[in-house]
Write an enzyme that holds these catalytic residues in place. Structure first.
Site, PDB file in Angstrom:
ATOM      1  N   LYS A   1      44.353  77.881  66.386  1.00  0.00           N
ATOM      2  CA  LYS A   1      44.379  77.987  67.854  1.00  0.00           C
ATOM      3  C   LYS A   1      45.745  78.528  68.244  1.00  0.00           C
ATOM      4  CE  LYS A   1      45.243  76.343  71.541  1.00  0.00           C
ATOM      5  NZ  LYS A   1      46.080  77.044  72.522  1.00  0.00           N
TER       6      LYS A   1
ATOM      7  N   SER B   1      55.461  71.052  71.473  1.00  0.00           N
ATOM      8  CA  SER B   1      56.324  70.087  72.152  1.00  0.00           C
ATOM      9  C   SER B   1      56.074  68.666  71.650  1.00  0.00           C
ATOM     10  CB  SER B   1      56.064  70.155  73.657  1.00  0.00           C
ATOM     11  OG  SER B   1      54.720  69.812  73.919  1.00  0.00           O
TER      12      SER B   1
ATOM     13  N   GLU C   1      55.871  66.128  73.541  1.00  0.00           N
ATOM     14  CA  GLU C   1      54.901  65.548  74.473  1.00  0.00           C
ATOM     15  C   GLU C   1      53.456  65.771  73.983  1.00  0.00           C
ATOM     16  OE1 GLU C   1      55.228  67.674  78.104  1.00  0.00           O
ATOM     17  OE2 GLU C   1      53.531  66.622  79.004  1.00  0.00           O
TER      18      GLU C   1
ATOM     19  N   GLY D   1      52.627  66.680  70.944  1.00  0.00           N
ATOM     20  CA  GLY D   1      52.541  66.066  69.615  1.00  0.00           C
ATOM     21  C   GLY D   1      52.101  64.608  69.696  1.00  0.00           C
TER      22      GLY D   1
ATOM     23  N   GLU E   1      55.367  69.429  63.865  1.00  0.00           N
ATOM     24  CA  GLU E   1      56.715  70.001  63.921  1.00  0.00           C
ATOM     25  C   GLU E   1      57.030  70.132  65.404  1.00  0.00           C
ATOM     26  OE1 GLU E   1      59.207  72.135  64.459  1.00  0.00           O
ATOM     27  OE2 GLU E   1      59.536  73.430  62.716  1.00  0.00           O
TER      28      GLU E   1
ATOM     29  N   GLU F   1      64.972  69.064  75.799  1.00  0.00           N
ATOM     30  CA  GLU F   1      64.824  70.355  75.136  1.00  0.00           C
ATOM     31  C   GLU F   1      64.466  71.381  76.221  1.00  0.00           C
ATOM     32  OE1 GLU F   1      61.408  71.235  72.543  1.00  0.00           O
ATOM     33  OE2 GLU F   1      62.845  72.191  71.199  1.00  0.00           O
TER      34      GLU F   1
HETATM   35  P1  ADP Z   1      55.222  74.650  74.357  1.00  0.00           P
HETATM   36  O1  ADP Z   1      55.934  73.582  75.133  1.00  0.00           O
HETATM   37  O2  ADP Z   1      56.021  75.292  73.291  1.00  0.00           O
HETATM   38  O3  ADP Z   1      54.377  75.578  75.203  1.00  0.00           O
HETATM   39  P2  ADP Z   1      52.985  73.013  73.814  1.00  0.00           P
HETATM   40  O4  ADP Z   1      53.187  71.777  73.015  1.00  0.00           O
HETATM   41  O5  ADP Z   1      52.702  72.886  75.265  1.00  0.00           O
HETATM   42  O6  ADP Z   1      54.219  73.892  73.470  1.00  0.00           O
HETATM   43  O7  ADP Z   1      51.815  73.897  73.201  1.00  0.00           O
HETATM   44  C1  ADP Z   1      51.735  74.215  71.832  1.00  0.00           C
HETATM   45  C2  ADP Z   1      50.288  74.454  71.476  1.00  0.00           C
HETATM   46  O8  ADP Z   1      49.541  73.265  71.719  1.00  0.00           O
HETATM   47  C3  ADP Z   1      49.611  75.544  72.295  1.00  0.00           C
HETATM   48  O9  ADP Z   1      48.748  76.262  71.440  1.00  0.00           O
HETATM   49  C4  ADP Z   1      48.831  74.751  73.329  1.00  0.00           C
HETATM   50  O10 ADP Z   1      47.700  75.428  73.843  1.00  0.00           O
HETATM   51  C5  ADP Z   1      48.406  73.548  72.523  1.00  0.00           C
HETATM   52  N1  ADP Z   1      48.087  72.340  73.311  1.00  0.00           N
HETATM   53  C6  ADP Z   1      48.519  72.001  74.548  1.00  0.00           C
HETATM   54  N2  ADP Z   1      48.022  70.800  74.913  1.00  0.00           N
HETATM   55  C7  ADP Z   1      47.255  70.352  73.886  1.00  0.00           C
HETATM   56  C8  ADP Z   1      46.490  69.159  73.630  1.00  0.00           C
HETATM   57  N3  ADP Z   1      46.437  68.183  74.507  1.00  0.00           N
HETATM   58  N4  ADP Z   1      45.860  69.063  72.446  1.00  0.00           N
HETATM   59  C9  ADP Z   1      45.949  70.033  71.514  1.00  0.00           C
HETATM   60  N5  ADP Z   1      46.646  71.168  71.693  1.00  0.00           N
HETATM   61  C10 ADP Z   1      47.298  71.338  72.852  1.00  0.00           C
END
Ligand code: ADP
Length: 490
Positions: free
Chosen positions: A187, A240, A242, A244, A261, A393
């Site tokens: 994804k 992130s 959050e 994670g 990570e 961050e």
């Molecule tokens: P960033 O802060 O770097 O944008 P995110 O943690 O928001 O990173 O997003 C990283 C990835 O996780 C993206 O591919 C995003 O679509 C996906 N993502 C966001 N929310 C969720 C969730 N609740 N469950 C699984 N994947 C998610």
């Protein structure tokens, strides 16, 4: 720089989901726009996978698992090497696509992201034939046994990746997973789906069997559907802290394996006895690399009082001299941030720091130019440990600098964070460098350097920066289960 014909051709073709070796529309026909952050214009529409598409991809990956896991290591090794060479052959094309979708400079993408991605395939091609078990003695009086261990694939892996190194992060998940015989559903991030889709085409061209790698562009709900799915055996996530935490909680349904990570807020410590010229250059690279959108960037500078003014002046001068501009302009030294959301967030942190009484020694709280998500690299002094700019961050070209006096004081300040991804020390005294390096609670510690790296080295986080390690000889552990086999010799 003009667009390569292959890039124009790719952009004008439909951007669909890769499921079971076929390019298909989302079942509900939904699409989303991906934009060029240098121009703020829509690039293309991309299929948006829903939970129905996730079901289809999981079924395909499950069906592909048994035959793929039984291919010989040598077959997988040769295939991986072939893909690495294909990525190299298309490096210019990947670099342009990455620059269009993410904003980073074409050259930075080609020499960094894409070159390392190609190397990952070749590095893991070597490991495919070297996943060994051990033979272990047993002591049962009067009976004889032969006991041994095997490394076996986990099953169906969902790889969920962010937008800062789109192709490279996709490869961080796909490559070790398929090396070990897993099948994958990738994804990509909603901001940057293009290079993962192009990679999907090359994987099919190289001969990766249908269903072994599936690519599902979408948003957080697509990722969440994968994480909740009981047909998925493992989630490998970069993003992130959050998200994670949400993933760790959502994975509990079928106790799928999880590797994470996550975020960072790396301390970069410069002692009075450092090679100051090298330390300034390291602070600039460490702070502003990849438009500051890198989880191991050294965003918190701690400088010993004797050299504080000199280091701050040096970093500020270098930051001010960085030419920010379109990633396709060869004279640009830094591209835009990835999105409007990120642009507003980063400028908001800079404004907040100024409001809290901090000083902008370099950079500005205003956008650069009228169009595009550009930010001039910023150095902030007069900062306190409690300020948001110091604790959070930011993921932008924002570095803070705080003076210190003693080793104990700086170690305590450096470790005063929920994160533990990276850290660094600059000192010509090897005792100081190694001792302080050992006291820093971080998965990677750089001594008298920053961002020096190789696919051979494990990486990952202490504390809330994650679970598990990627790459290097440890990089397959999270993608394998250890089986113990006990045979009685009758
Ligand atoms: P960033 O802060 O770097 O944008 P995110 O943690 O928001 O990173 O997003 C990283 C990835 O996780 C993206 O591919 C995003 O679509 C996906 N993502 C966001 N929310 C969720 C969730 N609740 N469950 C699984 N994947 C998610």
């Amino acid at each position: 720089m003009t667009l390569l014909p292959a890039v124009s051709a790719f952009l004008s073709s439909p951007k669909q989901l890769l499921i079971d070796g076929e390019w298909v529309d989302a079942k509900d026909g939904r699409t989303f726009a991906t934009i060029n952050p240098s121009t703020e214009q829509d690039l293309v529409q991309v299929a948006y996978a829903s939970s129905v598409d996730v079901d289809r991809a999981v079924s395909a990956a499950r069906a592909a698992f048994e035959p793929w896991s039984r291919t010989t290591p040598r077959e997988r090794s040769h295939l991986l090497w072939r893909i690495g060479d294909l990525v190299d052959a298309h490096a210019d094309e990947f670099a342009q696509l990455e620059a269009l979708d993410n904003g980073k400079r074409v050259e930075a993408a080609r020499d960094g992201d894409i070159a390392i991605a190609a190397e990952l395939f070749r590095y893991f091609a070597g490991w495919a034939t070297k996943m060994e078990g051990t033979s272990i003695p047993m002591s049962v009086p009067g009976r004889e046994f032969h006991a041994y261990t095997r490394r076996e694939p986990v099953g169906v892996v969902a790889g969920i990746v962010p937008w800062n190194f789109p192709l490279l992060m996709a490869c961080f998940k796909i490559v070790p997973a398929i090396t070990a015989g897993n099948t994958v559903i990738l994804k990509p991030a909603e901001q940057t789906p293009l290079t993962a889709l192009r990679l999907g085409q090359l994987l099919l061209e190289a001969g990766v069997p249908a269903g072994v790698v599936n690519v599902l562009p979408g948003f957080g709900d697509t990722g969440a559907a994968l994480v909740e799915h009981h047909g998925v055996d493992k989630v490998a996530f970069t993003g992130s802290t959050e998200v994670g935490k949400k993933i760790a909680a959502a994975a509990a349904g079928n106790l799928k394996k999880v590797s994470l990570e996550l975020g960072g807020k790396a301390p970069n410590i410069i002692f009075n006895d450092a090679d100051i010229e090298a330390a300034i250059a390291g602070a600039v690279l460490g702070g502003y690399f990849n438009e500051g959108q890198c989880c191991v960037n050294g965003s918190r500078l701690y400088v010993q009082r004797g050299v504080f003014d000199e280091v701050v002046a040096g970093v500020a001068a270098a930051a001010a001299a960085i030419k920010v501009g379109d990633g396709f302009d060869p004279t640009s030294q830094m591209g835009p941030l990835v999105s409007q959301e990120q642009h507003e967030k980063v400028l908001g942190y800079i404004r907040g720091a100024v409001r809290d009484g901090a000083v902008l020694t370099a950079g500005s709280a205003d956008r650069v130019g009228e169009r595009g998500f550009f930010v001039q690299p910023t150095l902030i002094t007069g900062v306190h440990e409690e300020m948001a700019v110091q604790t959070d961050e930011i993921f932008g070209p924002v570095v803070t600098a705080i003076p210190f006096d003693t080793e104990d004081e700086v170690v305590a300040a450096a470790n005063n964070t929920v994160y533990g991804l990276a850290a660094g020390v600059w000192s010509t005294n090897i005792g100081t460098a190694h001792r302080v390096g050992a006291r820093l609670r971080a998965g990677t510690v750089w001594l008298n350097t920053w961002h020096a790296d190789d696919v051979t080295l494990p990486r990952g986080g202490f504390k809330q920066s994650g679970w598990g390690r990627e790459l290097g000889s440890f990089g397959l552990d999270d993608y394998t289960e250890l089986k113990t086999v006990i045979a009685e010799l009758r």
